[in-house]
Every structure is written in structure tokens, then in C-alpha cells.
Design an enzyme around this catalytic site. Structure first.
Site, PDB file in Angstrom:
ATOM      1  N   ASN A  20      64.244  42.487  35.208  1.00 57.56           N
ATOM      2  CA  ASN A  20      64.654  43.871  35.009  1.00 57.56           C
ATOM      3  C   ASN A  20      65.952  43.919  34.216  1.00 57.56           C
ATOM      4  OD1 ASN A  20      64.687  46.772  35.460  1.00 57.56           O
ATOM      5  ND2 ASN A  20      66.270  46.427  37.004  1.00 57.56           N
ATOM      6  N   ASP A  64      67.441  46.093  42.535  1.00 55.52           N
ATOM      7  CA  ASP A  64      68.545  45.513  41.760  1.00 55.52           C
ATOM      8  C   ASP A  64      69.222  44.355  42.488  1.00 55.52           C
ATOM      9  OD1 ASP A  64      68.171  47.311  39.623  1.00 55.52           O
ATOM     10  OD2 ASP A  64      69.373  48.833  40.625  1.00 55.52           O
ATOM     11  N   HIS A  78      69.267  46.324  33.857  1.00 52.00           N
ATOM     12  CA  HIS A  78      69.954  47.427  34.545  1.00 52.00           C
ATOM     13  C   HIS A  78      71.252  47.733  33.796  1.00 52.00           C
ATOM     14  CE1 HIS A  78      71.034  50.112  37.790  1.00 52.00           C
ATOM     15  NE2 HIS A  78      72.250  49.612  37.711  1.00 52.00           N
ATOM     16  N   GLY A 127      61.806  53.734  25.566  1.00 54.14           N
ATOM     17  CA  GLY A 127      61.364  52.410  25.173  1.00 54.14           C
ATOM     18  C   GLY A 127      62.241  51.719  24.139  1.00 54.14           C
ATOM     19  N   ASN A 130      64.480  49.498  24.805  1.00 56.41           N
ATOM     20  CA  ASN A 130      64.504  48.074  25.176  1.00 56.41           C
ATOM     21  C   ASN A 130      63.190  47.390  24.803  1.00 56.41           C
ATOM     22  OD1 ASN A 130      67.072  47.134  26.575  1.00 56.41           O
ATOM     23  ND2 ASN A 130      66.721  49.135  27.527  1.00 56.41           N
TER      24      ASN A 130
HETATM   25  C1  GAR Z   1      67.911  51.631  30.001  1.00 61.82           C
HETATM   26  O1  GAR Z   1      69.277  51.925  29.890  1.00 61.82           O
HETATM   27  C2  GAR Z   1      67.662  50.737  31.192  1.00 61.82           C
HETATM   28  O2  GAR Z   1      68.674  49.799  31.415  1.00 61.82           O
HETATM   29  C3  GAR Z   1      67.640  51.758  32.294  1.00 61.82           C
HETATM   30  O3  GAR Z   1      66.932  52.864  31.756  1.00 61.82           O
HETATM   31  C4  GAR Z   1      67.112  52.891  30.341  1.00 61.82           C
HETATM   32  C5  GAR Z   1      65.754  52.910  29.672  1.00 61.82           C
HETATM   33  O4  GAR Z   1      65.863  53.119  28.292  1.00 61.82           O
HETATM   34  N1  GAR Z   1      67.020  51.228  33.486  1.00 61.82           N
HETATM   35  C6  GAR Z   1      67.420  51.528  34.706  1.00 61.82           C
HETATM   36  O5  GAR Z   1      68.293  52.332  34.960  1.00 61.82           O
HETATM   37  C7  GAR Z   1      66.686  50.781  35.819  1.00 61.82           C
HETATM   38  N2  GAR Z   1      67.358  50.931  37.077  1.00 61.82           N
HETATM   39  P1  GAR Z   1      64.701  52.707  27.284  1.00 61.82           P
HETATM   40  O6  GAR Z   1      63.395  53.348  27.780  1.00 61.82           O
HETATM   41  O7  GAR Z   1      65.135  53.304  25.978  1.00 61.82           O
HETATM   42  O8  GAR Z   1      64.596  51.210  27.236  1.00 61.82           O
END
Ligand code: GAR
Length: 204
Positions: free
Chosen positions: A110, A153, A112, A14, A16
């Protein structure tokens, strides 16, 4: 008019989500309020971040649902309960079907961790995206914020930021650089842009 009501869907650490929470405090996110954090994983640290920020949480685990339709119905019920207008996928590790995405056209965002259309689509998530970029040997990667449609995506791009790959990078080091230099900056800005447009009844 009230602020756009946002749900952030998470599955893991989490960071982000934290960037979005912090962006409310810093004034970057002004046109939207995070009304709900919905996790696809009971153990997600993101749930603790939400609780600390005083944000309501719901948990919907795919494995605990009868099928994809049941999983999505439960998510939709939670979104309705909180009057959600905009959905942000922030490390949400479940794919949503066309039935779901068609209900929210240009209302799902989203983040990515690559420059789409590189290293994206089915199977490219989390650390695996960075592993693939390093394996290929690209010199520049980055992050993309996009609307979500029925193609994984594949929705319209809202914002992108490039990040350089450095000699000696591991997937973990690269993931951290992409988060710090791109994701945590780009996502709050894009959520503000879309929230502000929604408040004014405009499109992005
Ligand atoms: C992030 O890097 C996000 O961009 C990626 O997972 C991570 C989650 O981190 N998402 C994907 O790969 C979606 N296809 P977080 O839980 O610390 O935000």
C-alpha cells in the site's frame, strides 16, 4: 522465470497507477508486469488510464456486494483469473479484512500519504490525511510504502520519503507535493524491489 504478475487496486484518479505504468516505460519497473487494474468504483478515472495503457480491468463495488466476505470473494476470483502474485493498493479506498490479508502475506503493498505512524489508520485516507497534518501543524510529512496486514496501515514499512510543509499550504497543495516528491517515485521503486525479490524467491 517470468515477471511477477501485479494487480493494481484503485478507487479514484489513479495518479499512482499512472506512475506505475510510466515506470514500466522508463525501465524502473522491470521485474513485474501490471496484468490487472481492479477498481472499487465504476467511475474511477484510473479505469481510463488502464484502458489507455492496454491493461485488463475489473470492477468490484462494495455497495453492490452482499457483505465484506462477498466483496472479497469477488476480488479474489478476479485476482485468480489473471494469475496475480502481487497486489498493489494505489488509492484503493476499501479496507480489506484479516481473512483477505492473511491469504497474501507480504504480497500486498500500500502507498499511504504520510510518514507512518503519523496520520494513519482508520479514517485517514486521501485529502483527510493532509488536512490532519496541517491541522496538527507538523513541519514535515511524506509518504510511506508498506506491506498490508490485518491492521490498517500497520504492516511492515518498505520505504518512506519526507516532504516539507510550506507556509500557506492547503490540503490540495500539500497532497500534490507529497505525490510529486514522494509517492510517484517511492511506489514504483518499492514495487520493483518486491517484484525482483519474488522472481528470485527472496524476501525484502
Ligand atoms: C494517494 O495520495 C494515496 O496515497 C492515497 O490516496 C491517494 C490516491 O490518489 N491513499 C490513501 O490515503 C490510503 N490510505 P491516486 O488515485 O491519484 O493514486
Amino acid at each position: 522465470m517470468g515477471k511477477t504478475k501485479i494487480a493494481v487496486l484503485v478507487s479514484g484518479g489513479g495518479t499512482n497507477l499512472q506512475a506505475l505504468i510510466d515506470s514500466v516505460a522508463s525501465g524502473v519497473l522491470q521485474s513485474g508486469e501490471i496484468a490487472l487494474v481492479l477498481s472499487g468504483n465504476r467511475d474511477a478515472y484510473a479505469l481510463e488510464r488502464a484502458a489507455k495503457a492496454g491493461i485488463a480491468t475489473e470492477i468490484v463495488v462494495k455497495k453492490e456486494c452482499a457483505d465484506q466476505a462477498d466483496f472479497e470473494q469477488k476480488i479474489i476470483a478476479a485476482l485468480k483469473k489473471y494469475g496475480i502474485e502481487l497486489i498493489v493498493l494505489a488509492g484503493f479506498m476499501n479496507i480489506l479484512s484479516a481473512d483477505f490479508t492473511e491469504r497474501y502475506p507480504e504480497r500486498i503493498i500500500n502507498v499511504h500519504p504520510s510518514l507512518i505512524p503519523s496520520f494513519c489508520g482508520k479514517g485517514f485516507y486521501g485529502l483527510r490525511v493532509h488536512e490532519a497534518a496541517l491541522e496538527y501543524g507538523v513541519k514535515v510529512t511524506g509518504a510511506t510504502v508498506h506491506f498490508v496486514n490485518e491492521i490498517p496501515d500497520g504492516g511492515r514499512i518498505i520505504a518512506q520519503k519526507a516532504v516539507e510543509i510550506q507556509a500557506g499550504d492547503t490540503p490540495e497543495i500539500l497532497q500534490k507535493r507529497v505525490m510529486e516528491q514522494a509517492e510517484w517515485i517511492l511506489l514504483p521503486q518499492a514495487v520493483e524491489t518486491v517484484s525482483a525479490a519474488m522472481m528470485k524467491g527472496e524476501t525484502v
